[in-house]
Enzyme design. Structure first.
Site, short mmCIF file in Angstrom:
data_model
loop_
_atom_site.label_atom_id
_atom_site.label_comp_id
_atom_site.label_asym_id
_atom_site.label_seq_id
_atom_site.Cartn_x
_atom_site.Cartn_y
_atom_site.Cartn_z
N ASP A 168 2.53 -8.48 10.65
CA ASP A 168 4.05 -8.97 10.55
C ASP A 168 5.05 -8.31 11.27
O ASP A 168 6.10 -8.64 11.30
CB ASP A 168 4.20 -9.23 8.97
CG ASP A 168 3.39 -9.99 8.08
OD1 ASP A 168 2.43 -11.03 8.84
OD2 ASP A 168 3.27 -9.92 6.99
N THR B 244 0.85 -1.17 -0.02
CA THR B 244 -0.06 0.02 -0.11
C THR B 244 0.91 1.29 0.16
O THR B 244 0.51 2.36 -0.60
CB THR B 244 -1.00 0.10 1.32
OG1 THR B 244 -1.64 -1.13 1.16
CG2 THR B 244 -1.79 1.16 1.21
O1 F6P Z 1 1.20 -9.66 5.66
C1 F6P Z 1 0.16 -10.24 6.28
C2 F6P Z 1 -0.19 -11.82 6.14
O2 F6P Z 1 -1.25 -11.93 7.13
C3 F6P Z 1 0.91 -12.65 6.28
O3 F6P Z 1 1.57 -12.76 7.52
C4 F6P Z 1 0.43 -13.87 5.35
O4 F6P Z 1 1.48 -14.37 4.78
C5 F6P Z 1 -0.36 -13.16 4.42
O5 F6P Z 1 -0.90 -11.69 4.86
C6 F6P Z 1 -1.69 -13.84 4.07
O6 F6P Z 1 -2.37 -13.23 3.12
P1 F6P Z 1 -3.84 -13.75 2.58
O7 F6P Z 1 -4.65 -13.29 3.55
O8 F6P Z 1 -3.84 -12.98 1.18
O9 F6P Z 1 -3.57 -15.08 2.41
#
Ligand code: F6P
Length: 353
Positions: free
Chosen positions: A133, A111
Site C-alpha cells: 500500500d 506490526t
Molecule cells: O495492506 C495490504 C493489503 O493487501 C491491502 O491493500 C488490502 O486491503 C489488505 O491487505 C487485504 O488483506 P487480506 O489479505 O487480509 O484480505
C-alpha cells in the site's frame, strides 16, 4: 550475537529478500546467529522458530511471499487465541529463553505498533517497513509497492486492448486500503483515463459524463479505482468484517458498485475486474529486490550499533531510520496537492470530479 527475525501482517513481494539481506549481513559482518520466528508474533507464543544461515536464505531474493510465514491477526497484547488476553509476558519469556539480543520485525503499521509496545517492555527491536500500500509514515517507499504497481500497470495494458476492441468502459479495482498510492501510480503507469482515489471526491455523474464524451471518438474508457474509494453518499465498500482483527475491515467490491452505477448512466457496456491478491503475490520487481536488500542491510547495521526502537526508512534516495513510535498506528495517504496528482490531472486524466 543472536538475532531473531519475523514477518508480520499481510505478505508482500520482497519479504524474503529482506530476510536474506538481514541474515547475510549479520552472519558475514558480525558472525551472528540468526533465528527465524514463524508466522509473525504468533511464533513467539507457539514457540515455532527455525535457524537461519547463509544456506537457509539461498535462492530467496526473487521468491514472493515469506518463507517464515506470517499472520495478520496475532497481537500478543490482545491474543485472539486467549480471548483477547495480554500474552506479551509469555512472548518476552520465550525471547529470553531463546537468548535473543535483538529482534528484526518486518511489517506494516500494525506490526510496527506491536513491535513498539515490545520495545517499551525492553525488547531490543528494529523495524523494516513492508506493504504494497506504500502507506507507512516517514518513508517515501515501502518494498512491495513497486511490484504491486507493476501488476496494476500490466493489468491495465491488457484491459485496454479488450476495452478498445469492444468499445467498453473497463474498471480495474486495486488494493491499497485507505490510501490511493497503488491506484495513482498503477493508473498512471497503465494509462488509465480515469483514476479514482480515496483522498479525492468522486462524482459518479461527472465520471459518466467524462466516459460519454469519449464514446464518439476513443470509443472506450479505462478506469482505475482504489478499493478505499467512497462513492457518492456511501461509505467504504466492505467485503468482510473480521471481528478479532486489529484491522477488522476487509475492503473490496467498489469497482462492482461503480459498474452498476455507470451502467445506469451510459449506453456503453461497463465491466469491472477486481485485481485482488494478484497484486500481492509473485516475485518482487528488481526495484523491490534492491530496496528490500538495502532495508535489510540497514536493519542489520542498526542492530549492530544498538539503535533499537527504530524503523528503517527511505527519504529521497537516502536510507535512514525513525523512532517506531512515530510510525505506529499511523497511515500516509496521498496528499491532494501531490505532484503526481497534478501530473495526472495535467495530462487529462479524470480524477473523479
Ligand atoms: O495492506 C495490504 C493489503 O493487501 C491491502 O491493500 C488490502 O486491503 C489488505 O491487505 C487485504 O488483506 P487480506 O489479505 O487480509 O484480505
Amino acid at each position: 550475537m543472536h538475532v531473531g527475525i519475523l514477518t508480520g501482517g499481510g505478505d508482500c513481494p520482497g519479504l524474503n529478500a529482506v530476510i536474506r539481506a538481514v541474515t547475510l549481513a549479520l552472519v558475514n559482518e558480525a558472525q551472528a546467529s540468526v533465528t527465524g520466528i514463524e508466522r509473525g508474533f504468533l511464533g513467539l507464543l507457539t514457540r515455532q522458530v527455525r535457524p537461519l544461515d547463509a544456506r537457509a536464505v539461498e535462492g530467496l531474493l526473487a521468491q514472493g511471499g515469506t518463507v517464515l510465514g506470517t499472520h495478520n491477526r496475532c497481537d500478543p497484547f490482545h491474543f485472539f487465541g486467549a480471548a483477547g488476553a495480554d500474552c506479551s509476558g509469555q512472548a518476552m519469556a520465550y525471547v529470553r529463553e531463546l537468548g535473543l539480543d535483538a529482534l528484526v520485525a518486518i511489517g506494516g503499521d500494525g506490526t510496527m505498533s506491536i513491535a513498539d509496545r515490545f520495545s517499551v517492555l525492553g525488547l531490543p527491536v528494529v523495524g523494516v517497513p513492508k506493504t504494497i500500500d506504500n502507506d507507512l509514515c516517514h518513508t517515501d517507499r515501502t518494498f512491495g509497492f513497486d511490484s504491486a504497481v507493476a501488476v496494476v500497470a500490466d493489468a491495465l495494458d491488457r484491459l485496454e486492448t479488450t476495452a478498445r476492441s469492444h468499445g467498453r468502459v473497463m474498471i480495474a479495482e486495486t488494493m491499497g486500503r485507505y490510501a490511493g498510492w497503488i491506484a495513482l501510480e498503477g493508473g498512471i503507469a497503465g494509462g488509465a483515463d480515469v483514476i479514482l482515489l480515496p483522498e479525492l471526491p468522486v462524482d459518479v455523474d461527472a465520471v459518466a459524463a467524462f466516459c460519454r464524451t469519449r464514446e464518439p471518438h476513443e470509443g472506450y474508457t479505462l478506469i482505475c479505482i482504489a478499493e478505499g474509494v467512497k462513492l457518492q453518499g456511501a461509505g467504504f465498500t466492505v467485503r468482510e468484517h473480521i471481528a478479532d482483527s486489529p484491522d477488522p475491515l476487509r475492503l473490496g467490491g467498489v469497482g462492482a458498485v461503480l459498474q452498476q452505477q455507470l451502467s445506469q448512466r451510459l449506453a456503453s457496456e461497463v465491466r469491472h475486474t477486481l485485481l485482488g491478491h494478484v497484486q500481492r503475490g509473485g516475485s518482487p520487481t528488481p526495484y523491490d529486490r534492491v530496496l528490500a536488500t538495502r532495508f535489510g542491510y540497514h536493519a542489520a547495521q542498526l542492530v549492530r550499533r544498538g539503535e533499537f526502537g527504530r524503523m528503517v526508512t527511505l527519504q529521497g534516495d537516502t536510507i535512514g531510520s525513525v523512532a517506531m513510535s512515530e510510525v505506529a498506528g499511523k497511515n500516509r495517504i496521498v496528499p491532494v496537492d501531490h505532484p503526481l496528482v497534478a501530473t495526472a490531472r495535467g495530462i487529462g486524466v479524470m480524477l473523479g470530479s
